[in-house]
Design a protein around this motif. Sequence first.
Motif, PDB file in Angstrom:
ATOM      1  N   GLU A 187      -7.589   2.404  -0.890  1.00 27.99           N
ATOM      2  CA  GLU A 187      -6.137   2.260  -0.769  1.00 27.99           C
ATOM      3  C   GLU A 187      -5.571   1.816  -2.104  1.00 27.99           C
ATOM      4  O   GLU A 187      -6.168   1.008  -2.809  1.00 27.99           O
ATOM      5  N   THR A 219      -5.968  -1.384  -6.823  1.00 29.00           N
ATOM      6  CA  THR A 219      -6.634  -1.791  -5.595  1.00 29.00           C
ATOM      7  C   THR A 219      -5.935  -3.063  -5.118  1.00 29.00           C
ATOM      8  O   THR A 219      -5.226  -3.717  -5.892  1.00 29.00           O
ATOM      9  N   LYS A 220      -6.125  -3.418  -3.865  1.00 30.38           N
ATOM     10  CA  LYS A 220      -5.412  -4.569  -3.300  1.00 30.38           C
ATOM     11  C   LYS A 220      -5.665  -5.858  -4.087  1.00 30.38           C
ATOM     12  O   LYS A 220      -4.766  -6.666  -4.285  1.00 30.38           O
ATOM     13  N   CYS A 241       0.850  -1.185   0.000  1.00 28.53           N
ATOM     14  CA  CYS A 241       0.000   0.000   0.000  1.00 28.53           C
ATOM     15  C   CYS A 241       0.894   1.246   0.000  1.00 28.53           C
ATOM     16  O   CYS A 241       1.705   1.430   0.903  1.00 28.53           O
ATOM     17  N   TYR A 272      -2.176   0.320  -4.277  1.00 30.65           N
ATOM     18  CA  TYR A 272      -1.056  -0.600  -4.098  1.00 30.65           C
ATOM     19  C   TYR A 272      -0.202  -0.679  -5.357  1.00 30.65           C
ATOM     20  O   TYR A 272      -0.662  -0.388  -6.452  1.00 30.65           O
ATOM     21  N   THR A 325       0.062   9.740   0.852  1.00 28.61           N
ATOM     22  CA  THR A 325       1.014   8.718   0.438  1.00 28.61           C
ATOM     23  C   THR A 325       1.770   8.173   1.646  1.00 28.61           C
ATOM     24  O   THR A 325       1.910   8.856   2.654  1.00 28.61           O
ATOM     25  N   ARG A 342      -3.500   6.370  -0.053  1.00 32.89           N
ATOM     26  CA  ARG A 342      -4.943   6.259   0.221  1.00 32.89           C
ATOM     27  C   ARG A 342      -5.610   7.502  -0.336  1.00 32.89           C
ATOM     28  O   ARG A 342      -5.171   8.623  -0.112  1.00 32.89           O
TER      29      ARG A 342
END
Length: 174
Positions: A79, A40-41, A6, A81, A24, A9
């Motif tokens: 978040e 995104t994750k 990550c 990534y 950041t 956000r």
Amino acid sequence: MKTPICVARIGAAHGVRGAVKLWTFTEDPLAVRHYGPLMTKDGARQFEVTHVREAKDHLVATLKGITTREDAERLNGLELYIARDKLPETDEDEYYHADLIGLAAVNAAGERLGRVIAIHNFGAGDIIEIAPDKGATILLPFTNAVVPTVDLASSRVVIELPQEIEGDDAPTLT
């Protein structure tokens, strides 16, 4: 993507043309421009940063394809990534938080204390949070004195528990 890290956000919308506030988690906040698409994750969505500028305590960013305030508002809290291999190598005695999360925490004799669940920084230095198998989590300064060994190859950190923790004694009432 192996281990996503990550790096930012998204916050509230900024203005009416789709810009967003962006917080950041990188040493250089503006580095988010150079990582390529942020995801995104789960990797389902990608965002390309097309413009970024510094604001008081965050960045203001424009993301490709996000053109209205309504589009930007739907991203609030998301978040972002990147793949771990896109980050630069760390120096000796320097670690990415994500590399520490989940490591076993042991004392100098190798006895299990728990596992690392977080690294925090509230402004006075890094704090390592250890979750024992039973009981409340332990917050300790992430210093060489308290954490003399980080062994990523063995997936463990060695913890030297302080002899006395300030505030342990109950106050005397008179």
